[in-house]
Design a protein around this motif. Structure first.
Motif, PDB file in Angstrom:
ATOM      1  N   UNK A 183       0.839  -1.205   0.000  1.00  0.00           N
ATOM      2  CA  UNK A 183       0.000   0.000   0.000  1.00  0.00           C
ATOM      3  C   UNK A 183       0.873   1.254   0.000  1.00  0.00           C
ATOM      4  N   UNK A 184       1.927   1.207   0.826  1.00  0.00           N
ATOM      5  CA  UNK A 184       2.848   2.338   0.898  1.00  0.00           C
ATOM      6  C   UNK A 184       3.431   2.660  -0.476  1.00  0.00           C
ATOM      7  N   UNK A 185       3.893   1.605  -1.167  1.00  0.00           N
ATOM      8  CA  UNK A 185       4.501   1.800  -2.486  1.00  0.00           C
ATOM      9  C   UNK A 185       3.521   2.486  -3.425  1.00  0.00           C
ATOM     10  N   UNK A 186       2.276   2.005  -3.417  1.00  0.00           N
ATOM     11  CA  UNK A 186       1.263   2.579  -4.307  1.00  0.00           C
ATOM     12  C   UNK A 186       0.992   4.048  -3.963  1.00  0.00           C
ATOM     13  N   UNK A 187       0.866   4.310  -2.654  1.00  0.00           N
ATOM     14  CA  UNK A 187       0.570   5.685  -2.235  1.00  0.00           C
ATOM     15  C   UNK A 187       1.696   6.612  -2.665  1.00  0.00           C
ATOM     16  N   UNK A 188       2.943   6.188  -2.430  1.00  0.00           N
ATOM     17  CA  UNK A 188       4.081   7.041  -2.766  1.00  0.00           C
ATOM     18  C   UNK A 188       4.175   7.261  -4.272  1.00  0.00           C
TER      19      UNK A 188
END
Lengths: 132, 299
Positions: free
Chosen positions: A65-70
């Motif tokens: 999720x973090x990767x997608x958000x960033x």
């Protein structure tokens, strides 16, 4: 100064309810969702300054999720929330651009301070990019 | 040659020039007219001498810049060589597996493949897919390494940043019974830096230290400030680093950890980050005497 908008992502409903109420009382606009997928859907409609993201969740993991958000929302900072210190997830999260880590259990003031710092970081970054 | 001549002139001059002034003073006092003529002649001579030594000096400076450029170029080329070797090695391993698997698939795939062969094919395909993912992971990390970060400066407390990252390695240190000795200076001023980038550096260094030491060992984490710099030192009592290795540890993909345990990018990324924050990392280590990494960042 405008109010900070925060999204809390965790798979524990009791925790979400509590943190939502506590942050609300500290003049922070809070929304809560149950998993990574919902978080991405929410972010596609609403701009959020800071996301508080649980590392361990069923479905889309915290790191994914973090990767997608960033990747998609460069002006949103992410603070990872973890139940236990883990070096591996720590390194992965921080190298993928998490602003900070906070360990459960935490004091609300500590979280709030980190939220403010993350928000300041995002604002400054926007300025640097705008000026460059 | 030029430098040598200039040096001789200056060396000689440091005694001769003041003495000559005194001599002229004396002569001019006794015989005013010849004295003044001598003073004019001497000053002209001095001017010529200094002018020529200045010419030599500037030639030497040019030569030095040329040499420096040449040296930098050859250093760049040799660093590039080492880095290429690392990347090639890293990519060749998965490529090798993919090649072996496709050869196997060629054998197993024919018009009347049995159920078992079909099953093997599927398995091989899975392996190929995994290895391609591994390759793309490597290229992503490379891209991340070369990414231009735009550091944003916020006020931060270096002790606090270190403490936060110590919490993340805590479960590891506790299970190996490693003692973390914190020697934090309390009068360090707050620094202007990019907190998430510095956290990444500290976590990488702490992780290296934890992996370097055995059970029941100590790790010393020290902070202090001096003039307009603050310092954070992470010292372990592990096996240490040989002089030869120290030259290479900051190269991307250089690793001494077993496969899967590290990418060999931690230190190179850390150094890049600290450089972008206006600081540098120093290493103090000898084989068998542990290793200390010190992060220097400006206030």
């Amino acid at each position: 100064m405008s109010r900070i908008r925060v999204l809390v992502v965790d798979d524990e409903p009791d925790f979400l309810k509590l943190i939502g109420r506590r942050l609300e009382r500290r003049n922070v606009d809070v929304d809560v969702v149950n998993n990574g997928q919902e978080a991405l859907e929410f972010l596609s409609k609403t701009f959020v300054n800071v996301v508080i993201l649980d590392v361990r969740m069923p479905g889309l993991s915290g790191i994914e999720t973090l990767k997608e958000i960033r990747r998609r929302y460069r002006n949103t900072e992410v603070i990872m929330l973890t139940g236990h210190g883990s070096v591996e997830s720590g390194i992965e999260g921080i190298s993928h651009g998490a602003y900070d880590y906070i360990l459960k259990p935490f004091l609300i003031d500590d979280l709030l301070e980190r939220i403010r710092a993350a928000n300041e970081h995002a604002t400054l970054k926007q300025k640097v990019r705008g000026g460059a | 040659m030029n430098l040598f001549r200039t040096k001789r002139i200056i060396q000689f001059g440091q005694y001769a020039y003041p003495l000559s002034y005194l001599a002229i003073l004396f002569v001019a006092y006794k015989w005013p007219v010849p004295g003044s003529i001598a003073a004019v002649v001497l000053s002209a001579g001095l001017w010529l001498l200094l002018k020529s030594s200045f010419c030599w000096l500037s030639k030497v400076c040019d030569e030095q810049t040329d040499l420096k450029n040449q040296l930098m170029q050859s250093q760049k080329i040799s660093a590039l060589g080492e880095i290429s070797t690392g990347i090639a090695h890293e990519i060749n391993n998965p490529l090798n597996i993919i090649m072996q698997e496709t050869e196997l698939m060629r054998v197993a795939l024919h018009e009347d493949s049995t159920q078992e062969e079909l099953y093997e094919l599927r398995e091989s395909l899975d392996v190929v897919f995994q290895q391609v993912e591994r390759c793309s992971d490597i290229t992503h990390k490379l891209l991340d390494f070369s990414r231009k970060r735009h550091p944003v400066t916020q006020t931060a407390d270096i002790n606090r940043l270190l403490l936060d990252m110590l919490i993340l390695v805590q479960s590891e240190t506790e299970s190996k019974n490693i003692r973390i000795v914190k020697r934090f200076s309390t009068d360090i001023p707050n620094i202007k830096t990019d907190p998430p980038l510095l956290r990444q550096v500290f976590l990488n260094l702490l992780n290296n230290a934890v992996q370097a030491v055995d059970r029941d060992d100590d790790i010393f984490v020290t902070t202090w400030s001096h003039d307009d710099m603050v310092f954070a030192e992470i010292r372990d009592s592990g096996p240490g680093i040989s002089e030869n290795e120290i030259k290479q540890i900051f190269n991307p993909f250089y690793t001494t950890k077993p496969p899967g345990k590290g990418t060999g990018l931690g230190l190179s990324v850390s150094l890049r980050i600290v450089n972008q924050l206006g600081g540098y990392i120093t290493v103090d280590s000898e084989l068998g005497k542990g290793a200390a990494f010190t992060v220097h960042v400006p206030i």
